[in-house]
Design an enzyme around this catalytic site. Structure first.
Site, short mmCIF file in Angstrom:
data_model
loop_
_atom_site.label_atom_id
_atom_site.label_comp_id
_atom_site.label_asym_id
_atom_site.label_seq_id
_atom_site.Cartn_x
_atom_site.Cartn_y
_atom_site.Cartn_z
N SER A 56 -79.21 148.21 15.25
CA SER A 56 -78.25 147.41 16.00
C SER A 56 -78.81 146.01 16.12
O SER A 56 -80.03 145.84 16.26
CB SER A 56 -78.00 147.97 17.40
OG SER A 56 -77.22 149.14 17.34
N GLU A 63 -71.15 129.02 17.64
CA GLU A 63 -69.72 129.28 17.67
C GLU A 63 -69.36 130.67 18.19
O GLU A 63 -68.21 131.06 18.17
CB GLU A 63 -69.15 129.10 16.25
CG GLU A 63 -69.41 127.74 15.64
CD GLU A 63 -70.81 127.57 15.01
OE1 GLU A 63 -71.11 126.45 14.57
OE2 GLU A 63 -71.59 128.56 14.97
N SER A 64 -70.31 131.47 18.66
CA SER A 64 -70.15 132.78 19.29
C SER A 64 -71.19 133.77 18.80
O SER A 64 -72.37 133.57 19.04
CB SER A 64 -68.75 133.35 19.17
OG SER A 64 -68.58 134.36 20.15
N HIS A 69 -73.81 147.46 14.16
CA HIS A 69 -74.37 148.75 14.56
C HIS A 69 -74.24 149.65 13.35
O HIS A 69 -73.13 149.77 12.79
CB HIS A 69 -73.62 149.32 15.76
CG HIS A 69 -73.55 148.36 16.90
ND1 HIS A 69 -74.60 148.15 17.75
CD2 HIS A 69 -72.56 147.52 17.29
CE1 HIS A 69 -74.25 147.23 18.64
NE2 HIS A 69 -73.02 146.82 18.37
N CYS A 84 -65.62 130.77 17.23
CA CYS A 84 -64.77 129.84 17.95
C CYS A 84 -64.71 128.53 17.18
O CYS A 84 -65.64 128.18 16.47
CB CYS A 84 -65.32 129.58 19.35
SG CYS A 84 -65.37 131.06 20.37
#
Length: 131
Positions: A56, A63-64, A69, A84
């Protein structure tokens, strides 16, 4: 005018290479490369290998984020690509990961995030925030 702050691609990757999915260094490298090819700016990343298998991790971008996983025993990976602004194309990251994880099949869903009714251009990084 209705606009959204970001795009969130939820990806299901099937038939992936189990060796790749179980290698945290390789998964991290691929996730970082996917961020770069999509036009994102990497801030930091954290990845963890589980026992007996699975990885994970998240790549935080300006931008985010991009998160993954893995379930090597099933050749499966769940991937979130949340961006974003207009400078990053999450679909470029998706295609890069599908190819490099060896996915035989993918299923995706794009979800608009931060859907707002605003006048004028939507600013992703406002100069001042009212508290």
């Amino acid at each position: 005018m209705v606009q959204n702050l970001g795009r969130h691609i939820l990806g299901e990757y099937y038939g992936c290479d189990p060796e790749v999915l179980n290698d945290p260094e390789r998964v991290e490298r691929l996730m970082k490369e996917a961020a770069v090819v999509s036009g994102a700016t990497i801030v930091q990343s954290v990845f963890h290998r589980f026992s007996p298998h699975g990885v994970s991790g998240v790549v935080v971008i300006s931008e985010s984020h991009l998160a993954i996983h893995t379930w090597p025993e099933y050749g499966y990976a769940a991937v979130d690509l949340f961006t974003c602004g207009d400078s990053v194309n999450p679909w470029t990251a998706h295609h890069y990961l599908a190819e490099n994880l060896g996915a035989e099949r993918t299923e995706t869903r794009e979800v608009p995030r931060g859907v707002l009714d605003v006048d004028g251009p939507l600013r992703h990084k406002p100069v001042a925030v009212a508290v």
